[in-house]
Design a protein around this motif. Structure first.
Motif, PDB file in Angstrom:
ATOM      1  N   MET A  82      10.174 -16.758  23.245  1.00 53.35           N
ATOM      2  CA  MET A  82       9.431 -15.656  23.847  1.00 53.35           C
ATOM      3  C   MET A  82      10.188 -14.344  23.712  1.00 53.35           C
ATOM      4  N   TYR A  83      11.516 -14.402  23.960  1.00 49.38           N
ATOM      5  CA  TYR A  83      12.339 -13.198  23.852  1.00 49.38           C
ATOM      6  C   TYR A  83      12.283 -12.641  22.424  1.00 49.38           C
ATOM      7  N   MET A  84      12.459 -13.539  21.450  1.00 48.64           N
ATOM      8  CA  MET A  84      12.473 -13.114  20.042  1.00 48.64           C
ATOM      9  C   MET A  84      11.117 -12.526  19.650  1.00 48.64           C
ATOM     10  N   SER A  85      10.029 -13.217  20.027  1.00 46.44           N
ATOM     11  CA  SER A  85       8.690 -12.735  19.673  1.00 46.44           C
ATOM     12  C   SER A  85       8.429 -11.363  20.295  1.00 46.44           C
ATOM     13  N   HIS A  86       8.859 -11.213  21.555  1.00 47.87           N
ATOM     14  CA  HIS A  86       8.646  -9.942  22.251  1.00 47.87           C
ATOM     15  C   HIS A  86       9.400  -8.807  21.549  1.00 47.87           C
ATOM     16  N   GLN A  87      10.668  -9.076  21.202  1.00 50.25           N
ATOM     17  CA  GLN A  87      11.487  -8.042  20.557  1.00 50.25           C
ATOM     18  C   GLN A  87      10.948  -7.680  19.169  1.00 50.25           C
ATOM     19  N   ILE A  88      10.523  -8.723  18.428  1.00 46.26           N
ATOM     20  CA  ILE A  88       9.995  -8.487  17.078  1.00 46.26           C
ATOM     21  C   ILE A  88       8.706  -7.667  17.149  1.00 46.26           C
ATOM     22  N   SER A  89       7.886  -7.956  18.174  1.00 44.89           N
ATOM     23  CA  SER A  89       6.661  -7.176  18.378  1.00 44.89           C
ATOM     24  C   SER A  89       7.009  -5.735  18.745  1.00 44.89           C
ATOM     25  N   LYS A  90       8.004  -5.590  19.617  1.00 44.07           N
ATOM     26  CA  LYS A  90       8.410  -4.267  20.085  1.00 44.07           C
ATOM     27  C   LYS A  90       8.889  -3.399  18.911  1.00 44.07           C
ATOM     28  N   MET A  91       9.617  -4.014  17.992  1.00 46.45           N
ATOM     29  CA  MET A  91      10.139  -3.276  16.833  1.00 46.45           C
ATOM     30  C   MET A  91       9.105  -3.193  15.701  1.00 46.45           C
ATOM     31  N   LYS A  92       7.917  -3.749  15.949  1.00 44.42           N
ATOM     32  CA  LYS A  92       6.807  -3.738  14.991  1.00 44.42           C
ATOM     33  C   LYS A  92       7.180  -4.401  13.658  1.00 44.42           C
ATOM     34  N   LEU A  93       8.023  -5.409  13.741  1.00 49.45           N
ATOM     35  CA  LEU A  93       8.394  -6.116  12.508  1.00 49.45           C
ATOM     36  C   LEU A  93       7.306  -7.102  12.090  1.00 49.45           C
ATOM     37  N   ASN A  94       6.369  -7.364  13.013  1.00 46.08           N
ATOM     38  CA  ASN A  94       5.290  -8.296  12.666  1.00 46.08           C
ATOM     39  C   ASN A  94       4.050  -7.566  12.157  1.00 46.08           C
ATOM     40  N   TYR A  95       4.194  -6.275  11.887  1.00 48.13           N
ATOM     41  CA  TYR A  95       3.093  -5.520  11.308  1.00 48.13           C
ATOM     42  C   TYR A  95       3.226  -5.536   9.786  1.00 48.13           C
ATOM     43  N   GLN A  96       2.078  -5.698   9.155  1.00 49.53           N
ATOM     44  CA  GLN A  96       2.086  -5.789   7.710  1.00 49.53           C
ATOM     45  C   GLN A  96       1.277  -4.627   7.148  1.00 49.53           C
ATOM     46  N   GLU A  97       1.901  -3.813   6.305  1.00 52.04           N
ATOM     47  CA  GLU A  97       1.173  -2.687   5.734  1.00 52.04           C
ATOM     48  C   GLU A  97       0.724  -3.062   4.335  1.00 52.04           C
ATOM     49  N   VAL A  98      -0.562  -3.028   4.114  1.00 52.55           N
ATOM     50  CA  VAL A  98      -1.076  -3.416   2.795  1.00 52.55           C
ATOM     51  C   VAL A  98      -2.050  -2.353   2.273  1.00 52.55           C
ATOM     52  N   SER A  99      -2.190  -2.318   0.953  1.00 49.51           N
ATOM     53  CA  SER A  99      -3.171  -1.394   0.373  1.00 49.51           C
ATOM     54  C   SER A  99      -4.556  -2.027   0.528  1.00 49.51           C
ATOM     55  N   LYS A 100      -5.596  -1.234   0.232  1.00 52.25           N
ATOM     56  CA  LYS A 100      -6.974  -1.695   0.409  1.00 52.25           C
ATOM     57  C   LYS A 100      -7.233  -2.947  -0.435  1.00 52.25           C
ATOM     58  N   ASP A 101      -6.668  -2.979  -1.657  1.00 54.19           N
ATOM     59  CA  ASP A 101      -6.897  -4.122  -2.562  1.00 54.19           C
ATOM     60  C   ASP A 101      -6.223  -5.399  -2.058  1.00 54.19           C
ATOM     61  N   GLU A 102      -5.086  -5.223  -1.413  1.00 54.64           N
ATOM     62  CA  GLU A 102      -4.336  -6.401  -0.955  1.00 54.64           C
ATOM     63  C   GLU A 102      -4.851  -6.964   0.364  1.00 54.64           C
ATOM     64  N   TYR A 103      -5.748  -6.227   1.028  1.00 58.09           N
ATOM     65  CA  TYR A 103      -6.212  -6.621   2.356  1.00 58.09           C
ATOM     66  C   TYR A 103      -6.831  -8.027   2.406  1.00 58.09           C
ATOM     67  N   PRO A 104      -7.771  -8.360   1.466  1.00 55.43           N
ATOM     68  CA  PRO A 104      -8.357  -9.720   1.530  1.00 55.43           C
ATOM     69  C   PRO A 104      -7.305 -10.833   1.419  1.00 55.43           C
ATOM     70  N   ASN A 105      -6.298 -10.626   0.559  1.00 54.20           N
ATOM     71  CA  ASN A 105      -5.235 -11.628   0.426  1.00 54.20           C
ATOM     72  C   ASN A 105      -4.444 -11.778   1.720  1.00 54.20           C
ATOM     73  N   ALA A 106      -4.186 -10.628   2.357  1.00 53.93           N
ATOM     74  CA  ALA A 106      -3.432 -10.644   3.616  1.00 53.93           C
ATOM     75  C   ALA A 106      -4.218 -11.398   4.688  1.00 53.93           C
ATOM     76  N   VAL A 107      -5.536 -11.218   4.695  1.00 53.20           N
ATOM     77  CA  VAL A 107      -6.379 -11.924   5.673  1.00 53.20           C
ATOM     78  C   VAL A 107      -6.347 -13.426   5.401  1.00 53.20           C
ATOM     79  N   ARG A 108      -6.419 -13.804   4.100  1.00 53.00           N
ATOM     80  CA  ARG A 108      -6.344 -15.238   3.749  1.00 53.00           C
ATOM     81  C   ARG A 108      -5.016 -15.836   4.220  1.00 53.00           C
ATOM     82  N   ARG A 109      -3.923 -15.060   4.017  1.00 54.19           N
ATOM     83  CA  ARG A 109      -2.603 -15.542   4.465  1.00 54.19           C
ATOM     84  C   ARG A 109      -2.581 -15.736   5.980  1.00 54.19           C
ATOM     85  N   ALA A 110      -3.276 -14.818   6.684  1.00 51.49           N
ATOM     86  CA  ALA A 110      -3.347 -14.908   8.156  1.00 51.49           C
ATOM     87  C   ALA A 110      -4.064 -16.192   8.578  1.00 51.49           C
ATOM     88  N   TYR A 111      -5.149 -16.548   7.859  1.00 50.30           N
ATOM     89  CA  TYR A 111      -5.881 -17.790   8.163  1.00 50.30           C
ATOM     90  C   TYR A 111      -4.980 -19.000   7.942  1.00 50.30           C
TER      91      TYR A 111
END
Lengths: 167, 69
Positions: A82-111
């Motif tokens: 919980m501590y690690m997840s909270h800190q990683i969220s706080k530092m926004k390390l779990n955010y993924q920046e993708v271009s418009k073309d890469e978005y569908p692939n990123a969604v598939r990876r999320a599934y």
């Protein structure tokens, strides 16, 4: 500039949904969080085991030992996670920046990520409930399937929410 | 450490995302460097200078130092 990732870093990246490039700055942040997590775990392990050593023998029954193991899992594994997840969220390390073309692939990876987590939680719940309710009971199987679906959808939803489209 | 990364990035008509992709770091790292919130390593400084077509002395300087010094 990309650093070669070791197996532990890969496990950490997958377990805590660390997305994007792990460059020198992000690596420093991850190392700091991991060091803090390790220190909490180290102190807890030392205190809990020393206390256990000095308890009178009459107190250490079978159910007490099982309780001790459950508390260890809850505090050691759950607390640090919980501590690690909270800190990683706080530092926004779990955010993924993708271009418009890469978005569908990123969604598939999320599934896929959600499916893995759903499966893991399902196995965990099955292993906990099966010894008490029977390995093939409707309750055990139903609860396991319910947990798989809930974990899959909630994790996928969270992962998709962390995908940022860059124009 | 102060820097002119933002200025030179705009001169090169690059977005933060494009510069980050070119040198293999996260966009947030470029943003932190531009806002003087993170001191990059020498390796990253050299990469930034090479990508932006300039040298280290032009791109980075110590806090309190001016161009005349």
């Amino acid at each position: 500039m990309k650093n070669k990732e070791g197996i532990l870093m890969k496990i950490m990246r997958y377990s805590f949904s660390i997305r994007g490039v792990l460059d020198e700055h992000n690596l420093q942040v991850v190392n700091r969080i991991a060091t803090n997590g390790f220190m909490y775990l180290w102190i807890y392990t030392a205190v809990a085991n020393i206390v256990m050593l000095f308890l009178p023998e009459a107190m250490i029954t079978h159910s007490f030992t099982i309780g001790f193991v459950f508390i260890n899992i809850l505090v050691g594994f759950g607390g640090v996670s919980m501590y690690m997840s909270h800190q990683i969220s706080k530092m926004k390390l779990n955010y993924q920046e993708v271009s418009k073309d890469e978005y569908p692939n990123a969604v598939r990876r999320a599934y896929r990520h959600g499916a893995w987590w759903g499966l893991l939680y399902g196995i965990y719940v099955y292993l906990i409930t099966a010894p008490f309710n029977g390995f093939a009971s409707w309750f055990t199987i139903g609860l396991t399937l319910f947990i798989i679906i809930v974990s899959w959808t909630s994790d996928t939803q969270r992962e998709i929410g962390h995908i940022v489209k860059i124009h | 450490m102060m820097n002119r990364v933002r200025e030179y990035r705009k001169l090169n008509k690059l977005s933060q995302f494009e510069l980050a992709e070119a040198i293999g770091v996260a966009r947030q790292t470029i943003n932190l460097i531009e806002n003087d919130k993170y001191n990059p390593s020498l390796k990253l400084c050299i990469l930034l200078a090479e990508t932006l077509g300039t040298d280290l002395n032009t791109l980075f300087w110590k806090v309190g130092e001016t161009d005349e010094e």
